[in-house]
Design an enzyme around this catalytic site. Structure first.
Site, mmCIF file in Angstrom:
data_model
loop_
_atom_site.group_PDB
_atom_site.id
_atom_site.type_symbol
_atom_site.label_atom_id
_atom_site.label_comp_id
_atom_site.label_asym_id
_atom_site.label_seq_id
_atom_site.Cartn_x
_atom_site.Cartn_y
_atom_site.Cartn_z
ATOM 1 N N ILE A 1 0.882 -1.272 0.126
ATOM 2 C CA ILE A 1 0.118 0.137 0.000
ATOM 3 C C ILE A 1 0.868 1.298 0.030
ATOM 4 O O ILE A 1 1.986 1.096 0.476
ATOM 5 C CB ILE A 1 -0.984 0.034 1.274
ATOM 6 N N ASP A 2 0.271 2.309 -0.493
ATOM 7 C CA ASP A 2 1.261 3.576 -0.642
ATOM 8 C C ASP A 2 1.562 4.265 0.650
ATOM 9 O O ASP A 2 0.956 3.690 1.756
ATOM 10 C CB ASP A 2 0.422 4.766 -1.466
ATOM 11 N N LYS A 3 2.488 4.932 0.730
ATOM 12 C CA LYS A 3 3.303 5.411 1.813
ATOM 13 C C LYS A 3 2.280 6.108 2.815
ATOM 14 O O LYS A 3 2.265 5.940 4.047
ATOM 15 C CB LYS A 3 4.462 6.538 1.541
#
Length: 303
Positions: free
Chosen positions: A137-139
Site C-alpha cells: 500500500i502507498d506510503k
C-alpha cells in the site's frame, strides 16, 4: 550517484518543490527530499533552490541521489501493530507515512525493516529489498498488509491475489457528493502517457476493477468504502479521479484545494484471505486511525 530528471507539469505548477518531489516516488519521504534540496542535490533549470520553492510550469528538475554502496534490509526495532502471526505469515497494520520496503533514497525506517527485526526471517522469493512482501500500500495510506515468512506461504498468498480471492476493503474521503449508493469502476490502468510518474485510465492499460459504496455524504465530500477486485498501482486513487471524485488530500491525483492533510485520506481497513497452510479463512479489521477519524468529525461538524 543516481540522477533522475523531471519536468513540471500543469498540475504541479505552483506547488512547493519538496511536495512535488515526494510524490514522484512512493519511497521518497518529504523530509528526505527537503534534505536533498538543502544539500544542493536538486537543481531547477540548473540552479539550486530552497525547499519552499514554488514550481513553475516546464521547470526542468535534476535530482541527484546518493546511492548506498550496498543497499540491503537492516532489521530495526519498531512498535509494530500486529494483528496475526504464526510460522507462515504475519498481518501488520501499517501507519500512515511509512514506506513498505527499502528502496534507493529510502533505505531505513520502512515496515519491512521493522518486521524483519521482529521475525528474523522472511520469504526470499522477491529481490533482497522486498523480503516477504506479497502486496503493498502507498506510503500515505494506512492499513493492513499480509507478509509471508516462508516461500511456501508467499506462493500461496500470491496465488490468491491472482485468483482474486483476497478481500481488500478500503475507506476513503473523496471530493464531491456521490449521488448513487453503490458503483463499480471497470477501467484499465497504465502509465499516464503525459506524465510517466503517474498512472491513468488508458485504452491499453491493465484490467482494473474497483467496487465502492457510499458510507456518508457531507456538503462537499463523501465518505466511501472501496473494494479491490484487482490490485493495480494507485488503483483506488486513479479510479476515483476518473469518475470525478478524487481522494481528499491526494497530492498526485487530487485538486490543490483540499483538506489540510499530507497525503490521501485512504485506509486499508479490512483484509481477508485463506491461510496458506490450513486453508482456513481469516479476516481482520483495523479501525480508522485518529487522523482519519478527526477528518470525519470535522466534516460532520463543518460541512
Amino acid at each position: 550517484m543516481e540522477k533522475k530528471e523531471h519536468t513540471i507539469h500543469e498540475h504541479e505548477a505552483g506547488e512547493r518543490i519538496d511536495k512535488v518531489l515526494s510524490t514522484l516516488n512512493n519511497e521518497w519521504s518529504r523530509t528526505q527530499v527537503q534534505q536533498w534540496v538543502k544539500e544542493g542535490n536538486v537543481l531547477v533549470n540548473g540552479e539550486k533552490v530552497k525547499p519552499n520553492y514554488k514550481c513553475i510550469l516546464n521547470d526542468k528538475m535534476i535530482i541527484h541521489i546518493e546511492e548506498d554502496e550496498e543497499l540491503k534490509v537492516i532489521p530495526e526495532k519498531m512498535n509494530l501493530d500486529i494483528y496475526f502471526e504464526d510460522q507462515d505469515c504475519i498481518v501488520v497494520n501499517k501507519p500512515r507515512g511509512m514506506v513498505v520496503h527499502p528502496a534507493p533514497g529510502h533505505p531505513r525506517g520502512t515496515l519491512i525493516n521493522g518486521v524483519l527485526e521482529h521475525c528474523h526471517s522472511l520469504s526470499n522469493i522477491n529481490d533482497g529489498l522486498r523480503p516477504g512482501v506479497v502486496h503493498r500500500i502507498d506510503k500515505d495510506t494506512s492499513g493492513l498488509l499480509m507478509i509471508a515468512k516462508t516461500d511456501f506461504a508467499h506462493e500461496k498468498l500470491v496465488k490468491q491475489l491472482i485468483e482474486k480471492t483476497v478481500i481488500r476493503k478500503y475507506k476513503a474521503v473523496v471530493h464531491g457528493v456521490i449521488p448513487h449508493d453503490y458503483g463499480t469502476i471497470d477501467a484499465p490502468i497504465g502509465r499516464d502517457p503525459k506524465d510517466r510518474q503517474r498512472m491513468a485510465v488508458i485504452d491499453d492499460g491493465k484490467h482494473a476493477v474497483t467496487h465502492f459504496a457510499v458510507l456518508k455524504r457531507f456538503k462537499e465530500f463523501t465518505f466511501v468504502e472501496c473494494q479491490l477486485e484487482t490490485g493495480r498501482t494507485h488503483q483506488i486513487r486513479v479510479h476515483m479521479k476518473y469518475i470525478g471524485y478524487p481522494l481528499a488530500g491526494d497530492p498526485k491525483y487530487g485538486p490543490r484545494k483540499t483538506l489540510s492533510i499530507e497525503g490521501q485520506v485512504l485506509h486499508a481497513g479490512i483484509l481477508g484471505f485463506h491461510h496458506p497452510r490450513t486453508g482456513e479463512y481469516l479476516q481482520f479489521e483495523a479501525p480508522l486511525p485518529n487522523e482519519f477519524r478527526q477528518i470525519i468529525k470535522m466534516l460532520e461538524n463543518n460541512y
